[in-house]
Design an enzyme around this catalytic site. Structure first.
Site, PDB file in Angstrom:
ATOM      1  N   ARG A 231       0.818  -1.210   0.000  1.00 14.33           N
ATOM      2  CA  ARG A 231       0.000   0.000   0.000  1.00 14.33           C
ATOM      3  C   ARG A 231       0.855   1.264   0.000  1.00 14.33           C
ATOM      4  O   ARG A 231       0.536   2.252  -0.681  1.00 14.33           O
ATOM      5  CB  ARG A 231      -0.917   0.003   1.229  1.00 14.33           C
ATOM      6  CG  ARG A 231      -1.792   1.242   1.362  1.00 14.33           C
ATOM      7  CD  ARG A 231      -2.772   1.365   0.223  1.00 14.33           C
ATOM      8  NE  ARG A 231      -3.424   2.667   0.224  1.00 14.33           N
ATOM      9  CZ  ARG A 231      -4.269   3.083  -0.711  1.00 14.33           C
ATOM     10  NH1 ARG A 231      -4.576   2.282  -1.716  1.00 14.33           N
ATOM     11  NH2 ARG A 231      -4.796   4.275  -0.652  1.00 14.33           N
ATOM     12  N   GLU A 232       1.930   1.258   0.754  1.00 18.40           N
ATOM     13  CA  GLU A 232       2.722   2.472   0.922  1.00 18.40           C
ATOM     14  C   GLU A 232       3.591   2.792  -0.283  1.00 18.40           C
ATOM     15  O   GLU A 232       3.757   3.967  -0.626  1.00 18.40           O
ATOM     16  CB  GLU A 232       3.598   2.357   2.179  1.00 18.40           C
ATOM     17  CG  GLU A 232       2.821   2.324   3.483  1.00 18.40           C
ATOM     18  CD  GLU A 232       2.053   3.601   3.755  1.00 18.40           C
ATOM     19  OE1 GLU A 232       2.370   4.642   3.149  1.00 18.40           O
ATOM     20  OE2 GLU A 232       1.111   3.565   4.569  1.00 18.40           O
ATOM     21  N   SER A 233       4.156   1.783  -0.920  1.00 19.68           N
ATOM     22  CA  SER A 233       5.102   2.087  -2.001  1.00 19.68           C
ATOM     23  C   SER A 233       5.067   1.067  -3.133  1.00 19.68           C
ATOM     24  O   SER A 233       6.045   0.942  -3.867  1.00 19.68           O
ATOM     25  CB  SER A 233       6.532   2.177  -1.449  1.00 19.68           C
ATOM     26  OG  SER A 233       6.931   0.936  -0.879  1.00 19.68           O
TER      27      SER A 233
END
Length: 399
Positions: free
Chosen positions: A124-126
């Site tokens: 999700r973050e990267s």
């Protein structure tokens, strides 16, 4: 002539802005850096030629939150859980679970956080490290300390970023919001939770997959994630259970929720060890979307990002990676676009009527959803626990 005047005005204002930024560096940033142990020589080296990036989103001339910011997570929750994106991330996550299986097993042993949850946050973050991290973190943090909506916070974060840059020699890259590296840590989180798993003497959350995964695991563990429990379950909530029963301050055992008529949408029973433990009703869109019984692990994930939808996304993506779980059964119905200024105005009216909205911040958290439901009940209106644009207008105009 008009161009000449504009150029002259630009020269005046740009010069004033530069002088003001230099004053901020000296009067605010240097004390913050000094408090972190950064030497004057290092401070001058790292800030030499530094200028603010006034094109960043969310800057404010006064430091106040812009009144007309849309609340993205409630504008279109169905898009937040786009099926194509979830399927792609889950497939990549399963491949990476095989690649990093031994490392994830060791991290689970050490930190008590399952590998599929670590992978879900990484994805999700990267996008599992594939997303471009485009910004110079020092410039972003300095800009937000100088002209953002939380200047004191970001001035401190800038001082911490200088400490990291000085200690590691790494190039600090961030999002436009100042979150750094593949786990998207602010500098304060980096200093507390970043882990050197590959043994090279520094926690490189920009280039090292091992350091990234270990740092995420360490963060969740420190915030109370318990690997013996699930994060939550999608459930059916009968009309006899009010949506005002949602929230982390109204926990009951899952067995008690069962007695109230709540069941899993899958038709399967709740795990026996979970039935005895506490869970919380969570209805992020009131009666307009899926409902969940969530465990304290949901709120540990939420420490990573305060959005309810974010924590749901992580739990759900993790389940897809580990178990092939299908999409949520209940649909997300259309939700009105609402502006933070309008929401905050309605919250202030509700506060004046004695309802606890959790602060007039223009964000629809569980207390605002609950207060909306109680207001609707007092008016003998359908209790949905999620305001529409018309509901906001009714609250503001009629109380």
């Amino acid at each position: 002539m008009r161009i000449f005047v504009l150029l002259l005005l630009c020269l005046v204002t740009c010069s004033a802005s530069a002088e003001s930024f230099q004053s901020w560096l000296e009067d605010r940033a240097w004390p913050a850096a000094r408090a972190e142990g950064v030497t004057r020589q290092t401070f001058e080296r790292l800030t030499s030629g530094l200028t603010p990036d006034m094109t960043l989103p969310g800057l404010s001339a006064t430091g106040a939150v812009p009144a007309l910011d849309a609340q993205a997570e409630f504008a279109a929750p169905a898009r937040y859980f786009g099926e194509g994106n979830l399927q792609s991330l889950a497939a990549q996550g399963r491949s990476l679970a095989r690649k990093h299986g031994p490392l994830l097993a060791r991290l689970e042993t050490r930190y008590g956080v399952p590998g599929h949850i670590i992978l879900a946050i990484w994805g999700r973050e990267s996008a599992f490290g594939r997303a471009a991290i485009r910004h110079d973190a020092l410039r972003v943090l300095a800009t937000r300390g100088y002209a953002g909506t939380r200047r004191g916070v970001f001035t401190d974060e800038f001082g911490k970023a200088l400490k990291i840059a000085a200690a590691t020699g790494l190039e600090l890259r961030s999002s436009w919001a100042g979150a750094m590296g593949q786990p998207q840590f602010l500098p304060s989180s980096y200093l507390t939770y970043a882990a050197d798993r590959d043994g090279d003497g520094r926690a490189d959350i920009w280039r090292s997959e091992a350091d990234t995964l270990a740092s995420i695991a360490k963060y969740l563990s420190a915030h109370g994630f318990d690997g013996r429990r699930d994060w939550g379950f999608e459930v059916s909530v009968p009309a006899t259970v009010s949506c005002t029963a949602n929230g982390p301050d109204q926990g009951r055992s899952i067995a008690a929720w069962e007695r109230a008529g709540i069941t899993r949408v899958s038709g399967r029973p709740f795990p026996a060890h979970e039935r005895r433990a506490e869970a919380f009703l969570m209805m992020p869109a009131g009666r307009s979307g899926p409902a969940f019984l969530v465990t304290p692990n949901f709120y540990a994930i939420k420490e990573y990002n305060e959005s309810d939808l974010y924590a749901l996304f992580i739990g759900h993506l993790g389940d897809r990676i580990a178990f092939g779980t299908p999409a949520f059964r209940a649909p997300w119905r259309a939700v009105d676009k609402m502006r933070r200024g309008e929401i905050a105005a309605a919250q202030r009216v509700l506060e004046g009527r004695g309802f606890d909205v959790g602060g007039a911040d223009g964000l629809i958290g569980f207390k605002t959803r609950r207060a909306t439901g109680l207001w609707q009940s007092a008016r003998n209106a359908p209790v949905t626990c999620l305001p529409t644009a018309q509901t906001l207008r009714d609250i503001i105009q009629n109380g």
